[in-house]
Motif scaffolding. Structure first.
Motif, mmCIF file in Angstrom:
data_model
loop_
_atom_site.group_PDB
_atom_site.id
_atom_site.type_symbol
_atom_site.label_atom_id
_atom_site.label_comp_id
_atom_site.label_asym_id
_atom_site.label_seq_id
_atom_site.Cartn_x
_atom_site.Cartn_y
_atom_site.Cartn_z
ATOM 1 N N LEU A 171 0.827 -1.205 0.000
ATOM 2 C CA LEU A 171 0.000 0.000 0.000
ATOM 3 C C LEU A 171 0.864 1.258 0.000
ATOM 4 O O LEU A 171 0.569 2.239 -0.711
ATOM 5 N N LEU A 172 1.935 1.215 0.765
ATOM 6 C CA LEU A 172 2.842 2.363 0.838
ATOM 7 C C LEU A 172 3.421 2.694 -0.537
ATOM 8 O O LEU A 172 3.438 3.864 -0.952
ATOM 9 N N TRP A 173 3.876 1.670 -1.259
ATOM 10 C CA TRP A 173 4.453 1.915 -2.579
ATOM 11 C C TRP A 173 3.385 2.273 -3.602
ATOM 12 O O TRP A 173 3.643 3.071 -4.521
ATOM 13 N N LEU A 174 2.191 1.731 -3.443
ATOM 14 C CA LEU A 174 1.108 2.091 -4.350
ATOM 15 C C LEU A 174 0.752 3.570 -4.205
ATOM 16 O O LEU A 174 0.572 4.283 -5.203
ATOM 17 N N VAL A 175 0.674 4.034 -2.964
ATOM 18 C CA VAL A 175 0.395 5.456 -2.711
ATOM 19 C C VAL A 175 1.529 6.326 -3.253
ATOM 20 O O VAL A 175 1.289 7.378 -3.854
ATOM 21 N N LEU A 216 1.063 9.267 -6.046
ATOM 22 C CA LEU A 216 1.456 10.646 -5.765
ATOM 23 C C LEU A 216 2.527 11.146 -6.727
ATOM 24 O O LEU A 216 2.706 12.359 -6.894
ATOM 25 N N SER A 217 3.258 10.227 -7.362
ATOM 26 C CA SER A 217 4.336 10.608 -8.275
ATOM 27 C C SER A 217 3.866 10.826 -9.712
ATOM 28 O O SER A 217 4.627 11.337 -10.539
ATOM 29 N N ILE A 218 2.639 10.452 -10.016
ATOM 30 C CA ILE A 218 2.138 10.570 -11.386
ATOM 31 C C ILE A 218 2.149 12.010 -11.913
ATOM 32 O O ILE A 218 2.519 12.239 -13.074
ATOM 33 N N PRO A 219 1.735 13.021 -11.112
ATOM 34 C CA PRO A 219 1.780 14.390 -11.643
ATOM 35 C C PRO A 219 3.163 14.808 -12.141
ATOM 36 O O PRO A 219 3.277 15.500 -13.163
ATOM 37 N N ALA A 220 4.209 14.384 -11.446
ATOM 38 C CA ALA A 220 5.569 14.715 -11.889
ATOM 39 C C ALA A 220 5.872 14.077 -13.232
ATOM 40 O O ALA A 220 6.549 14.664 -14.081
ATOM 41 N N LEU A 221 5.369 12.870 -13.438
ATOM 42 C CA LEU A 221 5.564 12.170 -14.708
ATOM 43 C C LEU A 221 4.880 12.921 -15.842
ATOM 44 O O LEU A 221 5.387 12.968 -16.969
ATOM 45 N N VAL A 222 3.749 13.539 -15.546
ATOM 46 C CA VAL A 222 2.975 14.243 -16.568
ATOM 47 C C VAL A 222 3.622 15.571 -16.955
ATOM 48 O O VAL A 222 3.751 15.892 -18.141
#
Length: 312
Positions: A145-149, A153-159
């Motif tokens: 769960l920790l890594w999934l969160v 949370l890191s997706i916006p940086a990827l975008v």
């Protein structure tokens, strides 16, 4: 600042190591900080993986969280040479590498912060509420769960991360499509950062208060370590998120002078995030005996005995 399509030549987020002022004092300071973080943090975290100091005193839950913290910190620290090269030279690794490396840095930083939070809550529950967690399946689910969160949370940086060319210099940096997007990213990061900080501070202050009630158990080393953890988090986390909020205010007010000032300071403040990754081995692993299961259980039992004596 273009009011319709604002963009920045700096990354202004927690995974942010792409700092692009001119190569002067403003650029030298964060570059030195990043180099220091790499040279100290990578050997320190690897030493924890190899030697596992004081792990024999820790519960299996604490051991897994500690190893997860090391992996998270190494994930962002090992990318620093490439970011420093980009910082002082140009980005030559392409768009895919730009996005993937940025994503890994964000995952590492969020993973590290969430693991620190899990450690603080675990210790709080053990001392204040005398609840132990020994179910291995539950621990595994917690880490997943920790890594999934962290990934979410890191997706916006990827975008928003793009490869751009400005004045014949190619950079890997954040580009925002609108003011609303820029502000949303900043305030979301600030909200997450402040929430994590307050959870950690609450957990450790309550833990310390509970143990101090049992005067015969009170351990000055444990108290100093709790104080050091809280002070280091305040010094390395809070300023960055404070500037997240201040930059958002400057964008909303269209105050170019304030925005420029905040971005210049954010170069160094952003680099401090990585200092935390190189301090974590010394704050959590090499001093872990102070927070071992035996020590915490003794503290919890002593504090409860003392409280029952007062009530009787």
């Amino acid at each position: 600042m273009n009011s319709s399509v604002p963009s920045s030549n700096v990354s202004i987020s927690p995974g942010n190591v792409v700092l692009h002022p001119s190569w002067d004092f403003d650029g030298l300071v964060p570059s030195v900080v990043l180099s220091f973080s790499f040279l100290l943090g990578v050997p320190g975290n690897i030493a924890v993986l190899v030697f596992r100091p004081n792990f024999q005193h820790l519960s299996s839950v604490s051991q897994k969280l500690m190893l997860n913290l090391v992996v998270s910190d190494l994930l962002c620290l090992l990318t620093l040479p490439l970011w420093i090269y980009d910082f002082i030279n140009i980005w030559t690794f392409g768009l895919v590498a730009c996005k993937i490396l940025t994503f890994l840095v964000y995952c590492g930083i969020y993973g590290s912060r969430l693991t620190v939070t899990a450690l603080s809550v675990q210790r709080y529950l053990l001392v204040v509420h005398q609840k132990t967690w020994t179910h291995q399946t539950g621990v595994t689910l917690l880490l997943v769960l920790l890594w999934l969160v962290s990934i979410i949370l890191s997706i916006p940086a990827l975008v928003v991360r793009q490869v751009t060319t400005d004045q014949n210099k190619t950079r890997c940096e954040s580009q925002y499509s609108s003011e609303a997007q820029w502000i949303t990213v900043l305030l979301t990061e600030a909200l997450i950062g402040f929430t994590i900080f307050f959870v950690v501070v609450f957990s450790y202050t309550r833990l310390q208060k509970k143990v101090k009630r049992a005067a015969f158990f009170n351990n000055p080393q444990t108290s100093r370590l709790v104080t050091t953890i809280i002070v280091s988090l305040f010094a390395l986390w809070v300023p960055f998120h404070f500037f997240d909020v201040l930059i958002s205010a400057a964008i909303l007010l269209h105050n170019e002078n304030l925005l420029k000032l905040c971005l210049n300071v954010s170069y160094t403040v952003g680099a401090l995030n990585f200092v935390n990754s190189c301090l974590n081995p010394f704050l959590y692993a090499f001093t872990s005996y102070n927070f071992s299961a035996t020590q915490l259980e003794r503290g919890a039992a002593a504090a409860s005995t003392f409280e029952n004596h007062l009530q009787s």
